[in-house]
Design an enzyme around this catalytic site. Structure first.
Site, PDB file in Angstrom:
ATOM      1  N   ASN A  26      -7.831  -2.780  14.159  1.00  0.00           N
ATOM      2  CA  ASN A  26      -9.206  -3.124  13.745  1.00  0.00           C
ATOM      3  C   ASN A  26      -9.243  -4.347  12.827  1.00  0.00           C
ATOM      4  OD1 ASN A  26      -8.164  -2.161  11.356  1.00  0.00           O
ATOM      5  ND2 ASN A  26      -9.585  -0.463  11.125  1.00  0.00           N
ATOM      6  N   GLU A  54      -9.768  -1.907   5.117  1.00  0.00           N
ATOM      7  CA  GLU A  54     -10.421  -1.620   6.377  1.00  0.00           C
ATOM      8  C   GLU A  54     -11.645  -2.514   6.561  1.00  0.00           C
ATOM      9  OE1 GLU A  54      -8.694  -0.029   8.341  1.00  0.00           O
ATOM     10  OE2 GLU A  54      -8.463   2.104   7.927  1.00  0.00           O
ATOM     11  N   ASP A  75       0.804  -1.221   0.000  1.00  0.00           N
ATOM     12  CA  ASP A  75       0.000   0.000   0.000  1.00  0.00           C
ATOM     13  C   ASP A  75       0.842   1.279   0.000  1.00  0.00           C
ATOM     14  OD1 ASP A  75       0.908  -0.590   2.579  1.00  0.00           O
ATOM     15  OD2 ASP A  75      -1.077  -1.047   3.341  1.00  0.00           O
ATOM     16  N   HIS A 112      -7.448  -4.800  10.001  1.00  0.00           N
ATOM     17  CA  HIS A 112      -7.159  -4.626   8.573  1.00  0.00           C
ATOM     18  C   HIS A 112      -5.851  -5.319   8.176  1.00  0.00           C
ATOM     19  CE1 HIS A 112      -5.006  -0.495   9.358  1.00  0.00           C
ATOM     20  NE2 HIS A 112      -4.094  -1.432   9.242  1.00  0.00           N
TER      21      HIS A 112
HETATM   22  C1  F6R Z   1       1.266  -1.430   6.061  1.00  0.00           C
HETATM   23  C2  F6R Z   1       0.021  -2.180   6.188  1.00  0.00           C
HETATM   24  C3  F6R Z   1      -0.815  -2.131   7.417  1.00  0.00           C
HETATM   25  C4  F6R Z   1       0.003  -2.306   8.701  1.00  0.00           C
HETATM   26  C5  F6R Z   1      -0.915  -2.201   9.921  1.00  0.00           C
HETATM   27  C6  F6R Z   1      -0.139  -2.338  11.213  1.00  0.00           C
HETATM   28  O1  F6R Z   1       1.878  -1.681   4.821  1.00  0.00           O
HETATM   29  O2  F6R Z   1      -0.335  -2.827   5.255  1.00  0.00           O
HETATM   30  O3  F6R Z   1      -1.799  -3.133   7.360  1.00  0.00           O
HETATM   31  O4  F6R Z   1       0.622  -3.554   8.669  1.00  0.00           O
HETATM   32  O5  F6R Z   1      -1.567  -0.981   9.903  1.00  0.00           O
HETATM   33  O6  F6R Z   1       0.723  -1.266  11.350  1.00  0.00           O
HETATM   34  P1  F6R Z   1       1.864  -1.261  12.475  1.00  0.00           P
HETATM   35  O7  F6R Z   1       2.813  -2.323  12.099  1.00  0.00           O
HETATM   36  O8  F6R Z   1       2.475   0.102  12.365  1.00  0.00           O
HETATM   37  O9  F6R Z   1       1.177  -1.533  13.754  1.00  0.00           O
END
Ligand code: F6R
Length: 256
Positions: free
Chosen positions: A132, A139, A63, A134
């Site tokens: 959450n 989301e 992403d 994702h």
């Molecule tokens: C980032 C991504 C997100 C993160 C998630 C957790 O490329 O795809 O799904 O893996 O938001 O983020 P952290 O690791 O910062 O807790």
């Protein structure tokens, strides 16, 4: 799903790094799906330390934020170059990250999907998980069949990511993310999660019903998923003792 529970994030990361390192050594032209955020930071450090040959590796990131340039310090382009790419011998032409500044976002998403297919598909998709549930930036209530597209971040995710941007207001509202359908096509998925704040999301993803309210629960339909998580992230799992026993008693030939 294989659930590997380790006492610390560092221990869980070391196992994930061994798994990825093994794949890169065994398949020098592997296609890797990569993630950003705080969770995989240390994993990238481990991979750099393994002195692997990245010259034929291709990567696709999950992403990117819409509306910020690749040079922006919080762009996922910057993250990837800082944490991994500038430390290894990867060919720039083999690095793929969604373009957050694309004029025609739907067309750029379609091209991204085509590039993944042209590369032969993703061998291993690295994933973190949002509080959450994702994966990527799919989301809650994302279609479980979704493809690479624009998404709007929830207030919860913008709050969670405010720590990178200094304030919640500074976090972009829009992102481009691979879809859940895209992720499920990877030949293997490797999800990392650390800390108490991920415990609910992990329990719902692993032991809850498959539901778009827990996007990571879609991984239950994937034949080859490994979770490397710490005690805190595992703390709401009902069958954690079973998962530990399974890992501790793996036949030798299954061990990494
Ligand atoms: C980032 C991504 C997100 C993160 C998630 C957790 O490329 O795809 O799904 O893996 O938001 O983020 P952290 O690791 O910062 O807790």
């Amino acid at each position: 799903m294989e659930i590997i529970i380790q006492p610390t994030a560092e221990a869980a990361t070391a196992i994930a790094a061994r798994l990825m390192g093994k794949l890169i050594r065994e398949k020098p032209a592997a296609v890797l799906g990569l993630a950003t955020g705080s969770t995989p930071e240390s994993l990238y450090g481990h991979l750099v330390g393994q002195k692997l040959d990245w010259s034929r590796i291709t990567t696709f990131n999950l992403d990117e934020y819409v509306g910020i340039s690749p040079q922006h310090p919080q762009s996922y382009h910057s993250f990837m170059w800082e944490k991994l790419f500038r430390h290894v011998n990867i060919a720039i032409k083999n690095v793929n990250i969604p373009d957050g500044l694309a004029n025609n976002i739907p067309a750029s998403c379609e091209t991204y999907e085509k590039k993944i297919a042209a590369a032969g598909g993703i061998d291993i998709q690295l994933l973190g998980i949002g509080t959450n549930g994702h994966i990527g930036f799919n989301e809650q209530t994302s279609s479980l069949a979704s493809r690479t597209r624009i998404k709007t971040l929830t207030p919860q995710t913008r709050k969670d990511n405010a720590r990178f941007f200094g304030s919640e207001e500074a976090v972009p509202h829009h992102v481009i993310t691979m879809g859940i359908g895209t992720i499920l096509e990877a030949r293997q998925c490797l999800l990392l999660a650390f800390g108490k704040k991920k415990a609910r999301a992990i329990a719902e993803a692993v032991e809850g019903p498959i539901s778009s309210m827990s996007p990571a629960s879609a991984l239950q339909q994937h034949p080859r998923v490994t979770l490397c998580i710490d005690e805190e992230a595992a703390s709401e799992l009902k069958l954690s003792e079973y998962y530990r026993w399974v890992y501790d008693n793996k036949p030798g030939w299954q061990k990494v």
